[in-house]
Design a protein around this motif. Structure first.
Motif, PDB file in Angstrom:
ATOM      1  N   THR A 196       5.570   9.977  -6.410  1.00 12.56           N
ATOM      2  CA  THR A 196       7.010  10.488  -6.842  1.00 12.56           C
ATOM      3  C   THR A 196       7.030  10.447  -8.505  1.00 12.56           C
ATOM      4  O   THR A 196       7.912  11.067  -9.256  1.00 12.56           O
ATOM      5  N   GLY A 197       6.114   9.375  -9.082  1.00 14.19           N
ATOM      6  CA  GLY A 197       6.167   9.278 -10.600  1.00 14.19           C
ATOM      7  C   GLY A 197       5.661  10.491 -11.055  1.00 14.19           C
ATOM      8  O   GLY A 197       5.819  11.006 -12.172  1.00 14.19           O
ATOM      9  N   ILE A 198       4.622  11.198 -10.421  1.00 10.29           N
ATOM     10  CA  ILE A 198       4.036  12.531 -10.879  1.00 10.29           C
ATOM     11  C   ILE A 198       5.121  13.413 -10.732  1.00 10.29           C
ATOM     12  O   ILE A 198       5.156  14.357 -11.687  1.00 10.29           O
ATOM     13  N   THR A 199       5.786  13.659  -9.588  1.00 10.05           N
ATOM     14  CA  THR A 199       6.853  14.629  -9.707  1.00 10.05           C
ATOM     15  C   THR A 199       7.928  14.520 -10.687  1.00 10.05           C
ATOM     16  O   THR A 199       8.510  15.614 -10.980  1.00 10.05           O
TER      17      THR A 199
ATOM     18  N   MET B 236      13.100  12.250  -2.925  1.00 11.02           N
ATOM     19  CA  MET B 236      12.172  11.111  -3.183  1.00 11.02           C
ATOM     20  C   MET B 236      12.238  10.952  -4.707  1.00 11.02           C
ATOM     21  O   MET B 236      11.990   9.810  -4.879  1.00 11.02           O
ATOM     22  N   ASN B 237      12.305  11.738  -5.407  1.00 16.51           N
ATOM     23  CA  ASN B 237      12.652  11.372  -6.888  1.00 16.51           C
ATOM     24  C   ASN B 237      13.894  10.451  -7.178  1.00 16.51           C
ATOM     25  O   ASN B 237      13.746   9.519  -7.937  1.00 16.51           O
ATOM     26  N   ASP B 238      14.957  10.943  -6.599  1.00 16.06           N
ATOM     27  CA  ASP B 238      15.956  10.030  -6.541  1.00 16.06           C
ATOM     28  C   ASP B 238      15.819   8.630  -5.911  1.00 16.06           C
ATOM     29  O   ASP B 238      16.352   7.554  -6.367  1.00 16.06           O
ATOM     30  N   LEU B 239      15.173   8.640  -4.783  1.00 18.98           N
ATOM     31  CA  LEU B 239      14.774   7.260  -4.422  1.00 18.98           C
ATOM     32  C   LEU B 239      13.904   6.456  -5.334  1.00 18.98           C
ATOM     33  O   LEU B 239      13.990   5.557  -5.607  1.00 18.98           O
ATOM     34  N   HIS B 240      13.170   7.134  -5.903  1.00 20.54           N
ATOM     35  CA  HIS B 240      11.930   6.796  -7.099  1.00 20.54           C
ATOM     36  C   HIS B 240      12.888   5.802  -8.125  1.00 20.54           C
ATOM     37  O   HIS B 240      12.786   4.650  -8.606  1.00 20.54           O
TER      38      HIS B 240
ATOM     39  N   LEU C   2       0.752  -1.124  -0.166  1.00 21.48           N
ATOM     40  CA  LEU C   2       0.052  -0.009  -0.026  1.00 21.48           C
ATOM     41  C   LEU C   2       0.671   1.235   0.026  1.00 21.48           C
ATOM     42  O   LEU C   2       0.632   1.923  -0.790  1.00 21.48           O
ATOM     43  N   LEU C   3       1.716   1.582   0.993  1.00 20.21           N
ATOM     44  CA  LEU C   3       2.721   2.662   0.880  1.00 20.21           C
ATOM     45  C   LEU C   3       3.488   2.726  -0.272  1.00 20.21           C
ATOM     46  O   LEU C   3       3.775   3.721  -0.632  1.00 20.21           O
ATOM     47  N   VAL C   4       4.049   1.316  -0.714  1.00 21.23           N
ATOM     48  CA  VAL C   4       4.838   1.439  -1.891  1.00 21.23           C
ATOM     49  C   VAL C   4       4.162   2.112  -2.944  1.00 21.23           C
ATOM     50  O   VAL C   4       4.809   2.794  -3.772  1.00 21.23           O
ATOM     51  N   VAL C   5       2.933   1.695  -3.128  1.00 16.33           N
ATOM     52  CA  VAL C   5       2.244   1.985  -4.282  1.00 16.33           C
ATOM     53  C   VAL C   5       2.176   3.704  -4.357  1.00 16.33           C
ATOM     54  O   VAL C   5       2.187   4.319  -5.242  1.00 16.33           O
TER      55      VAL C   5
END
Length: 217
Positions: free
Chosen positions: A54-57, A152-156, A45-48
């Motif tokens: 972050t996909g949006i950003t 967060m983007n780099d984590l993505h 759930l949290l992963v999604v």
């Protein structure tokens, strides 16, 4: 009851058992799929949510909230012995920089040309590029710390995150695949909505493939 009746009853009973076993097998498969789908959905759930946001950003790099950069320059000197027999002791260099300048991240690329030594520390939303004068041992560190959205983007993307986080990404992808496949499996047991749902899924698949083809054409 005649012998003929006994034979008929036996044949009917024998034919019913495989059908009953098939129904029980399908029912058990349905229960298993629902169990897997429910608990993998809870785990992911949290992963999604994280990868969705972050996909949006990532898709909108022009959005600037939470992305303010903080740049700083640090200076200092290496202790004696950081160069021995014409070779840089990179472990000493890294430990000195971490201790004296509180640098974080992973020690990345290194370079030494006889006059200057370079070492970089990198992490999600973070970089610290160090240049050391080989003759004097004096160094300059250019530190860049980005905002929370950049982190967060780099984590993505798994950028500069190390092996542990890459395993998290792989495991998350595997769990999401289980969620998707078990969801489709459950759908196949829903007789009333199965055809409509499969039709919608097929249309959506064609649309996505078409858009992807248009994007790369």
């Amino acid at each position: 009851m005649t012998e003929t009746d006994d034979i008929f009853e036996t044949s009917v009973s024998t034919g019913a058992r495989p059908a009953r076993r098939a129904r029980n097998s399908r029912a058990q498969a349905n229960v298993t799929l629902r169990w897997l789908h429910t608990y993998t959905s809870m785990i992911s759930l949290l992963v999604v949510l994280f990868f969705a946001l972050t996909g949006i950003t990532l898709n909108h790099p022009d959005w600037v909230f939470g992305t303010s950069d903080v740049k700083s320059t640090l200076t200092g000197s290496m202790p004696s012995g950081w160069i021995q027999n014409g070779a840089v002791n990179w472990l000493t260099v890294a430990e000195t920089l971490r201790a004296d300048q509180n640098l974080k991240g992973r020690a990345g690329e290194t370079r030494f040309d006889g006059n200057e030594a370079d070492i970089a520390f990198v992490g999600p939303g973070y970089s610290a590029d160090t240049v050391i004068d080989a003759s004097t041992g004096k160094y300059t560190v250019n530190v860049l710390q980005q905002g929370g959205v950049a982190v967060m983007n780099d984590l993505h993307r798994g950028r500069d995150t190390g092996g542990a986080w890459k395993w998290v990404i792989d495991l998350s992808g595997g769990i999401l695949a289980v969620v998707a496949f078990t969801g489709i499996g459950i759908l196949l047991y829903l007789k009333k909505t199965r055809n409509q749902a499969l039709t919608v899924m097929g249309i959506a698949t064609v649309i996505v493939i078409g858009l992807a083809w248009h994007a790369i054409a």
